[in-house]
Design a protein around this motif. Structure first.
Motif, PDB file in Angstrom:
ATOM      1  N   ASP A 195       0.837  -1.197   0.000  1.00 16.28           N
ATOM      2  CA  ASP A 195       0.000   0.000   0.000  1.00 16.28           C
ATOM      3  C   ASP A 195       0.872   1.248   0.000  1.00 16.28           C
ATOM      4  N   ALA A 196       0.620   2.157  -0.944  1.00 15.31           N
ATOM      5  CA  ALA A 196       1.476   3.328  -1.120  1.00 15.31           C
ATOM      6  C   ALA A 196       1.433   4.261   0.089  1.00 15.31           C
ATOM      7  N   GLY A 197       0.243   4.495   0.625  1.00 17.06           N
ATOM      8  CA  GLY A 197       0.122   5.403   1.757  1.00 17.06           C
ATOM      9  C   GLY A 197       0.822   4.883   3.000  1.00 17.06           C
ATOM     10  N   ALA A 198       0.623   3.612   3.293  1.00 19.96           N
ATOM     11  CA  ALA A 198       1.268   3.026   4.457  1.00 19.96           C
ATOM     12  C   ALA A 198       2.782   3.001   4.294  1.00 19.96           C
ATOM     13  N   LEU A 199       3.237   2.629   3.107  1.00 21.70           N
ATOM     14  CA  LEU A 199       4.676   2.546   2.865  1.00 21.70           C
ATOM     15  C   LEU A 199       5.326   3.920   3.008  1.00 21.70           C
ATOM     16  N   ARG A 200       4.720   4.939   2.444  1.00 20.24           N
ATOM     17  CA  ARG A 200       5.273   6.286   2.543  1.00 20.24           C
ATOM     18  C   ARG A 200       5.297   6.763   3.996  1.00 20.24           C
ATOM     19  N   ALA A 201       4.233   6.491   4.736  1.00 28.54           N
ATOM     20  CA  ALA A 201       4.177   6.912   6.140  1.00 28.54           C
ATOM     21  C   ALA A 201       5.253   6.218   6.971  1.00 28.54           C
ATOM     22  N   ILE A 202       5.465   4.934   6.723  1.00 29.32           N
ATOM     23  CA  ILE A 202       6.499   4.193   7.453  1.00 29.32           C
ATOM     24  C   ILE A 202       7.882   4.747   7.136  1.00 29.32           C
ATOM     25  N   LYS A 203       8.147   4.994   5.871  1.00 24.08           N
ATOM     26  CA  LYS A 203       9.455   5.534   5.486  1.00 24.08           C
ATOM     27  C   LYS A 203       9.676   6.911   6.095  1.00 24.08           C
ATOM     28  N   ARG A 204       8.646   7.743   6.098  1.00 17.18           N
ATOM     29  CA  ARG A 204       8.796   9.091   6.645  1.00 17.18           C
ATOM     30  C   ARG A 204       9.103   9.056   8.139  1.00 17.18           C
ATOM     31  N   THR A 205       8.509   8.117   8.850  1.00 20.31           N
ATOM     32  CA  THR A 205       8.794   7.993  10.279  1.00 20.31           C
ATOM     33  C   THR A 205      10.181   7.410  10.508  1.00 20.31           C
ATOM     34  N   LEU A 206      10.498   6.352   9.775  1.00 20.13           N
ATOM     35  CA  LEU A 206      11.790   5.683   9.941  1.00 20.13           C
ATOM     36  C   LEU A 206      12.960   6.604   9.612  1.00 20.13           C
ATOM     37  N   TYR A 207      12.803   7.405   8.549  1.00 15.96           N
ATOM     38  CA  TYR A 207      13.895   8.251   8.078  1.00 15.96           C
ATOM     39  C   TYR A 207      13.633   9.741   8.336  1.00 15.96           C
ATOM     40  N   GLU A 208      12.898  10.030   9.393  1.00  9.22           N
ATOM     41  CA  GLU A 208      12.497  11.412   9.679  1.00  9.22           C
ATOM     42  C   GLU A 208      13.698  12.357   9.760  1.00  9.22           C
ATOM     43  N   GLN A 209      14.734  11.961  10.487  1.00 10.30           N
ATOM     44  CA  GLN A 209      15.882  12.852  10.664  1.00 10.30           C
ATOM     45  C   GLN A 209      16.635  13.065   9.358  1.00 10.30           C
ATOM     46  N   ALA A 210      16.806  12.009   8.587  1.00 11.99           N
ATOM     47  CA  ALA A 210      17.496  12.148   7.305  1.00 11.99           C
ATOM     48  C   ALA A 210      16.692  13.031   6.350  1.00 11.99           C
ATOM     49  N   LEU A 211      15.383  12.863   6.321  1.00 14.14           N
ATOM     50  CA  LEU A 211      14.543  13.674   5.453  1.00 14.14           C
ATOM     51  C   LEU A 211      14.590  15.142   5.856  1.00 14.14           C
ATOM     52  N   GLU A 212      14.566  15.405   7.160  1.00  8.86           N
ATOM     53  CA  GLU A 212      14.663  16.788   7.634  1.00  8.86           C
ATOM     54  C   GLU A 212      15.997  17.399   7.230  1.00  8.86           C
ATOM     55  N   ALA A 213      17.075  16.631   7.362  1.00  5.32           N
ATOM     56  CA  ALA A 213      18.397  17.147   7.014  1.00  5.32           C
ATOM     57  C   ALA A 213      18.511  17.413   5.513  1.00  5.32           C
ATOM     58  N   LEU A 214      17.932  16.535   4.709  1.00  8.51           N
ATOM     59  CA  LEU A 214      17.981  16.730   3.260  1.00  8.51           C
ATOM     60  C   LEU A 214      17.168  17.947   2.828  1.00  8.51           C
ATOM     61  N   ARG A 215      16.145  18.300   3.599  1.00  5.92           N
ATOM     62  CA  ARG A 215      15.275  19.408   3.216  1.00  5.92           C
ATOM     63  C   ARG A 215      15.600  20.701   3.944  1.00  5.92           C
ATOM     64  N   ALA A 216      16.681  20.689   4.721  1.00  8.90           N
ATOM     65  CA  ALA A 216      17.141  21.908   5.376  1.00  8.90           C
ATOM     66  C   ALA A 216      17.833  22.816   4.359  1.00  8.90           C
ATOM     67  N   PRO A 217      17.957  24.114   4.654  1.00  8.46           N
ATOM     68  CA  PRO A 217      18.675  25.009   3.728  1.00  8.46           C
ATOM     69  C   PRO A 217      20.069  24.503   3.420  1.00  8.46           C
ATOM     70  N   VAL A 218      20.482  24.665   2.159  1.00  8.64           N
ATOM     71  CA  VAL A 218      21.733  24.083   1.672  1.00  8.64           C
ATOM     72  C   VAL A 218      22.744  25.181   1.394  1.00  8.64           C
ATOM     73  N   SER A 219      23.987  24.954   1.843  1.00  5.14           N
ATOM     74  CA  SER A 219      25.103  25.788   1.424  1.00  5.14           C
ATOM     75  C   SER A 219      26.103  24.890   0.725  1.00  5.14           C
ATOM     76  N   MET A 220      26.818  25.437  -0.229  1.00  7.17           N
ATOM     77  CA  MET A 220      27.757  24.646  -1.013  1.00  7.17           C
ATOM     78  C   MET A 220      28.995  24.306  -0.194  1.00  7.17           C
ATOM     79  N   PRO A 221      29.482  23.054  -0.279  1.00  5.97           N
ATOM     80  CA  PRO A 221      30.795  22.755   0.282  1.00  5.97           C
ATOM     81  C   PRO A 221      31.846  23.671  -0.330  1.00  5.97           C
ATOM     82  N   VAL A 222      32.761  24.143   0.472  1.00  3.42           N
ATOM     83  CA  VAL A 222      33.683  25.195   0.011  1.00  3.42           C
ATOM     84  C   VAL A 222      34.575  24.732  -1.122  1.00  3.42           C
ATOM     85  N   THR A 223      34.760  23.422  -1.274  1.00  5.21           N
ATOM     86  CA  THR A 223      35.678  22.918  -2.300  1.00  5.21           C
ATOM     87  C   THR A 223      35.002  22.643  -3.624  1.00  5.21           C
ATOM     88  N   LEU A 224      33.675  22.755  -3.690  1.00  9.87           N
ATOM     89  CA  LEU A 224      32.994  22.498  -4.964  1.00  9.87           C
ATOM     90  C   LEU A 224      33.162  23.681  -5.919  1.00  9.87           C
TER      91      LEU A 224
END
Length: 224
Positions: A195-224
């Motif tokens: 089920d798409a809804g259940a699967l998405r909800a489980i992933k969002r809970t399991l990976y909550e911190q990673a998702l928050e970090a990926l969606r936080a404001p981004v600055s470029m690494p200085v060496t890029l």
């Protein structure tokens, strides 16, 4: 440019042949493919390529040419990784060749990976290239590999062939070259009815911190 075809309950996303680096055009095509996959749920997704490389990650030359727009593009890549990580369909990466840097992160954002056993490397070489990981990238890798394996891949820059990647738990299976895509397709078919809804909800809970970090404001690494 990625292309997408549906084979029964499984979408087959083809990254193409070449280095399959992430730039404006390739990310746009991946975004379009994921939109179509999401609209087709319940289903499953296999991401594959051809040639010696699955993906060599960010197109650094293209990014360097973007000037002040580069951070916006990096945020877009982060969102692509987050979207794939929380996708409401099972995802399998069929790794027939080298998987480096941002390509390895793209593979890790899939639920499972099948890799060629005898050739090809899985590697996060940023430490040897002098390029630090963004907080979002670090969070994704740590969430998917755990702290000890993340240390080996990120801090030490270890590279893994298919057999070693299976032993370490990076990939589910390491198989002969001709079996990579069929094995990934078969595994995706096994998972396609969730089920798409259940699967998405489980992933969002399991990976909550990673998702928050990926969606936080981004600055470029200085060496890029």
């Amino acid at each position: 440019m990625a292309t997408l075809q549906r084979d029964g309950d499984v979408y087959m996303l083809d990254l193409g042949e070449g280095e399959n680096r992430l730039n404006g055009d390739s990310v746009a095509s991946l975004e379009e493919c994921l939109e179509e996959v999401e609209a087709g749920a319940p289903c499953a997704l296999v991401t594959h390529a051809s040639g010696k490389v699955w993906s060599n990650g960010l197109d650094l030359e293209w990014i360097a040419a973007q000037g002040e727009e580069a951070p916006l593009f990096l945020a877009r890549v982060h969102e692509l990784l987050a979207r794939l990580l929380e996708l409401g369909v099972p995802t399998v990466a069929a790794l027939q060749g080298h998987v480096f840097a941002g390509g390895a992160m793209l593979a890790l954002a899939h639920d499972e990976r099948v890799m060629r056993a005898d050739r090809g490397w899985f590697c996060l070489p940023e430490v040897d290239l002098g390029i630090p990981f963004t907080p979002g990238m670090s969070a994704l890798i740590a969430a998917r590999l755990g702290p000890q394996l993340a240390h080996r891949t990120m801090v030490l820059g270890e590279r893994f062939g298919g057999t070693e990647a299976q032993a370490a738990g990076i990939v589910r299976r390491a198989v002969a070259e001709q079996e990579v895509l069929p094995a990934a397709r078969a595994r995706a078919q096994e998972l396609a009815g969730k089920d798409a809804g259940a699967l998405r909800a489980i992933k969002r809970t399991l990976y909550e911190q990673a998702l928050e970090a990926l969606r936080a404001p981004v600055s470029m690494p200085v060496t890029l």
